[in-house]
Design a protein around this motif. Structure first.
Motif, PDB file in Angstrom:
ATOM      1  N   GLU A   1       0.027 -12.838  -8.897  1.00 28.24           N
ATOM      2  CA  GLU A   1      -1.176 -13.082  -7.954  1.00 28.24           C
ATOM      3  C   GLU A   1      -0.824 -13.936  -6.669  1.00 28.24           C
ATOM      4  O   GLU A   1      -1.176 -13.606  -5.551  1.00 28.24           O
ATOM      5  CB  GLU A   1      -2.637 -13.615  -8.604  1.00 28.24           C
ATOM      6  CG  GLU A   1      -3.060 -12.662  -9.577  1.00 28.24           C
ATOM      7  CD  GLU A   1      -4.466 -13.412 -10.213  1.00 28.24           C
ATOM      8  OE1 GLU A   1      -4.865 -14.244  -9.829  1.00 28.24           O
ATOM      9  OE2 GLU A   1      -4.733 -12.829 -11.357  1.00 28.24           O
TER      10      GLU A   1
ATOM     11  N   GLU B   1       2.705  -1.948  -9.589  1.00 28.87           N
ATOM     12  CA  GLU B   1       3.057  -3.367  -9.183  1.00 28.87           C
ATOM     13  C   GLU B   1       2.599  -4.648  -9.950  1.00 28.87           C
ATOM     14  O   GLU B   1       3.253  -5.670  -9.676  1.00 28.87           O
ATOM     15  CB  GLU B   1       2.407  -3.218  -7.851  1.00 28.87           C
ATOM     16  CG  GLU B   1       2.639  -4.431  -6.931  1.00 28.87           C
ATOM     17  CD  GLU B   1       1.425  -4.747  -5.921  1.00 28.87           C
ATOM     18  OE1 GLU B   1       0.190  -4.928  -6.588  1.00 28.87           O
ATOM     19  OE2 GLU B   1       1.560  -4.827  -4.748  1.00 28.87           O
ATOM     20  N   LYS B   2       1.838  -4.326 -11.016  1.00 24.38           N
ATOM     21  CA  LYS B   2       1.188  -5.359 -11.564  1.00 24.38           C
ATOM     22  C   LYS B   2       2.314  -6.181 -12.274  1.00 24.38           C
ATOM     23  O   LYS B   2       2.313  -7.178 -12.953  1.00 24.38           O
ATOM     24  CB  LYS B   2       0.147  -5.055 -12.672  1.00 24.38           C
ATOM     25  CG  LYS B   2      -1.133  -4.660 -11.989  1.00 24.38           C
ATOM     26  CD  LYS B   2      -2.166  -4.162 -13.122  1.00 24.38           C
ATOM     27  CE  LYS B   2      -3.368  -3.741 -12.443  1.00 24.38           C
ATOM     28  NZ  LYS B   2      -4.044  -2.727 -13.261  1.00 24.38           N
TER      29      LYS B   2
ATOM     30  N   ALA C   1       0.755 -11.663  -4.199  1.00 25.11           N
ATOM     31  CA  ALA C   1      -0.249 -10.761  -3.648  1.00 25.11           C
ATOM     32  C   ALA C   1      -0.996 -11.397  -2.691  1.00 25.11           C
ATOM     33  O   ALA C   1      -1.016 -10.859  -1.698  1.00 25.11           O
ATOM     34  CB  ALA C   1      -1.033 -10.203  -5.039  1.00 25.11           C
TER      35      ALA C   1
ATOM     36  N   GLN D   1      -1.110  -1.761  -3.613  1.00 24.90           N
ATOM     37  CA  GLN D   1      -1.496  -2.184  -4.878  1.00 24.90           C
ATOM     38  C   GLN D   1      -1.458  -1.016  -5.889  1.00 24.90           C
ATOM     39  O   GLN D   1      -2.824  -0.338  -5.885  1.00 24.90           O
ATOM     40  CB  GLN D   1      -3.070  -2.809  -4.795  1.00 24.90           C
ATOM     41  CG  GLN D   1      -3.284  -3.731  -5.804  1.00 24.90           C
ATOM     42  CD  GLN D   1      -4.542  -4.357  -5.342  1.00 24.90           C
ATOM     43  OE1 GLN D   1      -5.444  -3.877  -4.722  1.00 24.90           O
ATOM     44  NE2 GLN D   1      -5.037  -5.432  -6.279  1.00 24.90           N
TER      45      GLN D   1
ATOM     46  N   GLN E   1      -4.139   0.091  -0.424  1.00 27.52           N
ATOM     47  CA  GLN E   1      -4.305   0.827  -1.521  1.00 27.52           C
ATOM     48  C   GLN E   1      -3.341   2.147  -1.209  1.00 27.52           C
ATOM     49  O   GLN E   1      -3.308   2.481  -0.346  1.00 27.52           O
ATOM     50  CB  GLN E   1      -5.800   1.207  -1.846  1.00 27.52           C
ATOM     51  CG  GLN E   1      -6.996  -0.102  -1.699  1.00 27.52           C
ATOM     52  CD  GLN E   1      -6.294  -0.683  -3.031  1.00 27.52           C
ATOM     53  OE1 GLN E   1      -6.132  -0.336  -4.120  1.00 27.52           O
ATOM     54  NE2 GLN E   1      -6.185  -2.122  -2.862  1.00 27.52           N
TER      55      GLN E   1
ATOM     56  N   ARG F   1      -5.708  -6.185   0.398  1.00 24.76           N
ATOM     57  CA  ARG F   1      -4.559  -5.359  -0.122  1.00 24.76           C
ATOM     58  C   ARG F   1      -4.524  -3.815   0.165  1.00 24.76           C
ATOM     59  O   ARG F   1      -5.728  -3.330   0.024  1.00 24.76           O
ATOM     60  CB  ARG F   1      -4.726  -5.513  -1.810  1.00 24.76           C
ATOM     61  CG  ARG F   1      -4.817  -7.054  -2.152  1.00 24.76           C
ATOM     62  CD  ARG F   1      -3.126  -7.621  -1.847  1.00 24.76           C
ATOM     63  NE  ARG F   1      -1.906  -6.577  -2.041  1.00 24.76           N
ATOM     64  CZ  ARG F   1      -1.210  -6.417  -3.134  1.00 24.76           C
ATOM     65  NH1 ARG F   1      -1.741  -6.912  -4.181  1.00 24.76           N
ATOM     66  NH2 ARG F   1      -0.222  -5.672  -3.069  1.00 24.76           N
TER      67      ARG F   1
END
Ligand SMILES: NC(=O)c1ccc[n+]([C@@H]2O[C@H](COP(=O)([O-])OP(=O)(O)OC[C@H]3O[C@@H](n4cnc5c(N)ncnc54)[C@H](O)[C@@H]3O)[C@@H](O)[C@H]2O)c1
Length: 261
Positions: free
Chosen positions: A211, A205-206, A214, A201, A228, A226
């Protein structure tokens, strides 16, 4: 039953976590954001001297300031800028103990639409950039008779992922390069290992992970959270430390238990 004494006691002192990276000089490529940024900061917290390399000079400087390190603006596609960055690290810190080859790009494209230019750029950054940095740093590690190289590949090599044929091919190349370098550089006490991160994450990535996707990542993993950037940074630190002195040529999969092999 009595206490388990020596050599256990000595062994325990030997492997105290604090200080295993203390004073080590580390170059982190792509250190301006995401996994590279987390790795640079974590290494610095562990007492390492960090050189943060990124094509984005502002990002490199931001991370370097936070870890009181050295900012290096250089592009993985440009050997001259990388060579200057390596020389700058040597003149500033006097040696290079660890190289983390993390810089990478992952634009998606349908296989039938990938142009020659897109294919070449993907390989130029993700695979040839890794080749360039290894080749520029290896002579110094050979002279030192010590060094740790950690290459960042991707779990997508094991999964095969739609729209990423150029990326997966390049990341597979990184695993192959890691194995051969381990064989060629092992006699100089240089360890070369590879990490295949799962779905991490990061900020970038956004822009392309919804969502729903994800949630699907977490569903696919054994661990239901998720992952990190710090999850990767910690394994980098292990591979950079003496704790992994018996390992080279390995691919360590850090994906929350997605692909099991
Ligand atoms: N995020 C994930 O889920 C994931 C999963 C598997 C593998 N990876 C790999 O981990 C690495 C880091 O990914 P991330 O998600 O942190 O990326 P990111 O986009 O958050 O950060 C990448 C950094 O690399 C820099 N960079 C890009 N191209 C460069 C170039 N040509 N020269 C110098 N610097 C350059 C960028 O400026 C940026 O600061 C990449 O190699 C990526 O393929 C990431």
């Amino acid at each position: 039953m009595g206490l388990w004494k020596s050599p256990a006691r000595e062994f325990r002192q030997d492997v105290t976590l604090d200080g295993v990276l203390h004073g080590k000089v580390v170059i982190v490529t792509g250190g301006g954001a995401g996994i590279g940024e987390a790795t640079a900061l974590f290494f610095s917290e562990q007492g390492a001297k960090v050189a943060v390399l990124d094509r984005n000079g502002d990002s490199a400087r931001r991370t370097a300031e936070r870890c009181q390190g050295l900012a290096l603006q250089a592009d993985m596609r440009d050997r001259t800028s990388l060579a200057a960055a390596v020389e700058r690290t040597l003149s500033h810190y006097g040696r290079i103990d660890v190289l983390v080859n993390n810089a990478g790009i992952y634009p998606r494209q349908a296989f039938v639409d990938i142009t020659e230019e897109q294919w070449d750029e993907m390989h130029d950054v993700n695979l040839k950039g890794t080749f360039r940095m290894c080749q520029l740093v290896a002579p110094h590690m050979i002279r030192q008779r010590a060094g740790k190289i950690i290459n960042i590949s991707s779990v997508t090599f094991f999964l095969g992922v739609r729209l990423l044929s150029h990326y997966v091919a390049a990341k597979g190349g990184v695993i192959g390069l890691t194995r051969v370098l381990a064989k060629e550089l092992g006699e100089f006490n240089i360890h070369v290992n590879c990490i295949t991160p799962g779905a991490i994450q990061t900020e970038s990535e956004k822009f392309f992970v919804t969502e729903e996707q994800a949630r699907a990542f977490v569903e696919s993993q054994s661990l239901k959270r998720r992952l990190q950037p710090l999850d990767i940074a910690r394994v980098c630190a292990f591979l950079a430390s003496s704790w992994s002195d018996g390992m080279t040529g390995q691919t360590v999969n850090v994906d929350g238990g997605w692909v099991l092999y």
